[in-house]
Design an enzyme around this catalytic site. Structure first.
Site, PDB file in Angstrom:
ATOM      1  N   SER A   1       0.721  -1.428  -0.109  1.00 21.96           N
ATOM      2  CA  SER A   1      -0.105   0.132  -0.126  1.00 21.96           C
ATOM      3  C   SER A   1       1.472   1.042  -0.272  1.00 21.96           C
ATOM      4  O   SER A   1       0.573   2.061  -0.570  1.00 21.96           O
ATOM      5  CB  SER A   1      -1.028   0.068   1.055  1.00 21.96           C
ATOM      6  OG  SER A   1      -1.709  -0.830   0.768  1.00 21.96           O
TER       7      SER A   1
ATOM      8  N   GLU B   1       3.451   2.413  -1.470  1.00 22.57           N
ATOM      9  CA  GLU B   1       3.856   1.941  -3.439  1.00 22.57           C
ATOM     10  C   GLU B   1       2.864   2.695  -3.952  1.00 22.57           C
ATOM     11  O   GLU B   1       2.796   3.769  -5.348  1.00 22.57           O
ATOM     12  CB  GLU B   1       4.320   1.017  -3.513  1.00 22.57           C
ATOM     13  CG  GLU B   1       5.581   0.503  -3.514  1.00 22.57           C
ATOM     14  CD  GLU B   1       5.359   0.277  -1.937  1.00 22.57           C
ATOM     15  OE1 GLU B   1       6.833   0.789  -1.139  1.00 22.57           O
ATOM     16  OE2 GLU B   1       4.986  -0.293  -1.529  1.00 22.57           O
TER      17      GLU B   1
ATOM     18  N   VAL C   1      -4.988  -3.720   1.537  1.00 27.48           N
ATOM     19  CA  VAL C   1      -5.357  -3.750   2.321  1.00 27.48           C
ATOM     20  C   VAL C   1      -4.877  -3.793   3.580  1.00 27.48           C
ATOM     21  O   VAL C   1      -3.678  -4.536   3.152  1.00 27.48           O
ATOM     22  CB  VAL C   1      -6.053  -5.283   2.098  1.00 27.48           C
ATOM     23  CG1 VAL C   1      -6.286  -5.787   3.336  1.00 27.48           C
ATOM     24  CG2 VAL C   1      -7.383  -5.575   0.998  1.00 27.48           C
ATOM     25  N   LEU C   2      -4.193  -3.510   4.532  1.00 27.87           N
ATOM     26  CA  LEU C   2      -3.710  -3.220   5.301  1.00 27.87           C
ATOM     27  C   LEU C   2      -4.057  -3.559   6.589  1.00 27.87           C
ATOM     28  O   LEU C   2      -5.801  -3.596   6.812  1.00 27.87           O
ATOM     29  CB  LEU C   2      -3.210  -1.427   6.175  1.00 27.87           C
ATOM     30  CG  LEU C   2      -2.662  -0.918   4.601  1.00 27.87           C
ATOM     31  CD1 LEU C   2      -2.645   0.981   5.098  1.00 27.87           C
ATOM     32  CD2 LEU C   2      -0.770  -0.974   5.184  1.00 27.87           C
ATOM     33  N   ILE C   3      -3.850  -4.906   7.499  1.00 26.51           N
ATOM     34  CA  ILE C   3      -3.822  -5.202   8.091  1.00 26.51           C
ATOM     35  C   ILE C   3      -3.097  -4.946   9.389  1.00 26.51           C
ATOM     36  O   ILE C   3      -1.658  -5.264   9.728  1.00 26.51           O
ATOM     37  CB  ILE C   3      -3.739  -7.055   8.153  1.00 26.51           C
ATOM     38  CG1 ILE C   3      -4.904  -7.499   7.164  1.00 26.51           C
ATOM     39  CG2 ILE C   3      -4.175  -7.556  10.098  1.00 26.51           C
ATOM     40  CD1 ILE C   3      -5.384  -8.182   6.615  1.00 26.51           C
TER      41      ILE C   3
ATOM     42  N   SER D   1       1.613  -6.705  15.137  1.00 28.18           N
ATOM     43  CA  SER D   1       2.104  -6.290  16.604  1.00 28.18           C
ATOM     44  C   SER D   1       2.937  -4.692  16.375  1.00 28.18           C
ATOM     45  O   SER D   1       3.215  -4.565  17.362  1.00 28.18           O
ATOM     46  CB  SER D   1       2.440  -7.630  17.434  1.00 28.18           C
ATOM     47  OG  SER D   1       3.677  -7.517  16.499  1.00 28.18           O
TER      48      SER D   1
ATOM     49  N   HIS E   1       4.181  -0.480  12.230  1.00 27.39           N
ATOM     50  CA  HIS E   1       3.901  -0.154  10.848  1.00 27.39           C
ATOM     51  C   HIS E   1       2.859   0.481  10.296  1.00 27.39           C
ATOM     52  O   HIS E   1       2.308   1.161   9.301  1.00 27.39           O
ATOM     53  CB  HIS E   1       4.265  -1.686  10.414  1.00 27.39           C
ATOM     54  CG  HIS E   1       5.919  -1.069   9.013  1.00 27.39           C
ATOM     55  ND1 HIS E   1       6.688  -1.361  10.073  1.00 27.39           N
ATOM     56  CD2 HIS E   1       6.168  -1.062   7.845  1.00 27.39           C
ATOM     57  CE1 HIS E   1       7.970  -1.727   9.079  1.00 27.39           C
ATOM     58  NE2 HIS E   1       7.012  -1.200   8.792  1.00 27.39           N
TER      59      HIS E   1
HETATM   60  N1  RBF Z   1       1.508  -3.425   2.384  1.00 24.78           N
HETATM   61  C1  RBF Z   1       0.150  -3.242   2.800  1.00 24.78           C
HETATM   62  O1  RBF Z   1      -0.558  -3.694   1.384  1.00 24.78           O
HETATM   63  N2  RBF Z   1      -0.531  -3.833   3.519  1.00 24.78           N
HETATM   64  C2  RBF Z   1      -0.036  -4.432   4.869  1.00 24.78           C
HETATM   65  O2  RBF Z   1      -0.927  -5.104   5.680  1.00 24.78           O
HETATM   66  C3  RBF Z   1       0.878  -4.208   4.913  1.00 24.78           C
HETATM   67  N3  RBF Z   1       1.670  -4.472   6.300  1.00 24.78           N
HETATM   68  C4  RBF Z   1       2.982  -3.926   5.475  1.00 24.78           C
HETATM   69  C5  RBF Z   1       4.094  -4.856   7.754  1.00 24.78           C
HETATM   70  C6  RBF Z   1       5.334  -4.132   7.620  1.00 24.78           C
HETATM   71  C7  RBF Z   1       5.891  -4.932   8.612  1.00 24.78           C
HETATM   72  C8  RBF Z   1       5.929  -4.142   6.257  1.00 24.78           C
HETATM   73  C9  RBF Z   1       7.744  -3.597   7.083  1.00 24.78           C
HETATM   74  C10 RBF Z   1       5.304  -3.501   5.418  1.00 24.78           C
HETATM   75  C11 RBF Z   1       3.730  -3.904   5.148  1.00 24.78           C
HETATM   76  N4  RBF Z   1       3.598  -3.704   3.879  1.00 24.78           N
HETATM   77  C12 RBF Z   1       2.773  -3.424   4.220  1.00 24.78           C
HETATM   78  C13 RBF Z   1       4.305  -3.116   2.726  1.00 24.78           C
HETATM   79  C14 RBF Z   1       4.411  -1.686   2.802  1.00 24.78           C
HETATM   80  O3  RBF Z   1       2.920  -1.285   2.190  1.00 24.78           O
HETATM   81  C15 RBF Z   1       5.641  -2.023   1.246  1.00 24.78           C
HETATM   82  O4  RBF Z   1       5.591  -2.265   0.292  1.00 24.78           O
HETATM   83  C16 RBF Z   1       6.904  -1.662   2.054  1.00 24.78           C
HETATM   84  O5  RBF Z   1       7.021  -1.243   3.250  1.00 24.78           O
HETATM   85  C17 RBF Z   1       8.148  -1.261   0.718  1.00 24.78           C
HETATM   86  O6  RBF Z   1       8.062   0.046   1.019  1.00 24.78           O
END
Ligand code: RBF
Length: 175
Positions: free
Chosen positions: A64, A66, A93-95, A98, A101
């Site tokens: 997300s 990006e 979708v962000l979940i 712990s 982030h």
């Molecule tokens: N990207 C998502 O789209 N959804 C997530 O739930 C998500 N959780 C992440 C949790 C962690 C610990 C990290 C390091 C990255 C997560 N990302 C998630 C990826 C983030 O959006 C991105 O692609 C990366 O951080 C690279 O810039």
């Protein structure tokens, strides 16, 4: 008032999406859920509003975080050609995990998407779920077990057509 209609009241207007050009940018993080949301948005636009499948460009990014950058680059690229996107849908979708982030990414993405939309003048639909657990995400993509499950991609498809059509009208001087 003891109860109210949750969510958006459907518009009385029947929007014609047959000349709209739509960009969907989606993530590959939590892909099974994202895929259902993309399908919900796409099928709604084509079946309810006559948006042409060939006028929906689908691009993916990793996560997300990006989404705003990709939307900005693709909007810029489309403006260099002759065919502008009328509207963009960013889907992710962000979940919550712990660590912190989730909070940082959700804040950055929501602000980033709004900034790109206002700076570019292209409406961007905020199709990013920010869920506290897996179950919430599944329910909101229509994949859960509860009766109340609902694919929010459907609403995003409707919102995209409405904003695309309205913005086209507003920009041509008709209010
Ligand atoms: N990207 C998502 O789209 N959804 C997530 O739930 C998500 N959780 C992440 C949790 C962690 C610990 C990290 C390091 C990255 C997560 N990302 C998630 C990826 C983030 O959006 C991105 O692609 C990366 O951080 C690279 O810039």
């Amino acid at each position: 008032m003891t109860s109210f209609t949750k969510g958006v009241v459907p518009s009385n207007e029947k929007y014609d999406g047959s000349s709209l050009r739509v960009l969907i940018v989606h993530t590959r993080w939590n892909y099974e859920i994202v895929e259902a949301l993309v399908r919900g948005a796409t099928e709604t636009m084509t079946s309810e509003y006559n948006v042409k499948a060939e006028n929906i460009s689908v691009q993916s990014v990793s996560g997300s975080y990006e989404l705003p950058f990709a939307a900005q680059s693709l909007i810029k690229a489309s403006k260099m050609g002759t065919q502008w996107f009328n509207v963009v849908i960013c889907i992710g979708v962000l979940i919550k995990g712990s660590t912190m982030h989730f909070e940082y990414i959700a804040e950055a993405v929501s602000q980033g998407i709004m900034k790109v939309s206002l700076d570019s003048g292209v409406p961007i639909v905020f199709g990013v779920l920010t869920c506290l657990d897996d179950e919430q995400a599944l329910e909101r993509a229509g994949l859960g077990n509860k009766e109340s499950k609902h694919n929010h991609g459907i609403d995003w498809g409707r919102c995209a057509v409405e904003m695309g059509v309205k913005n086209h009208k507003w920009m041509s001087g008709t209010i």
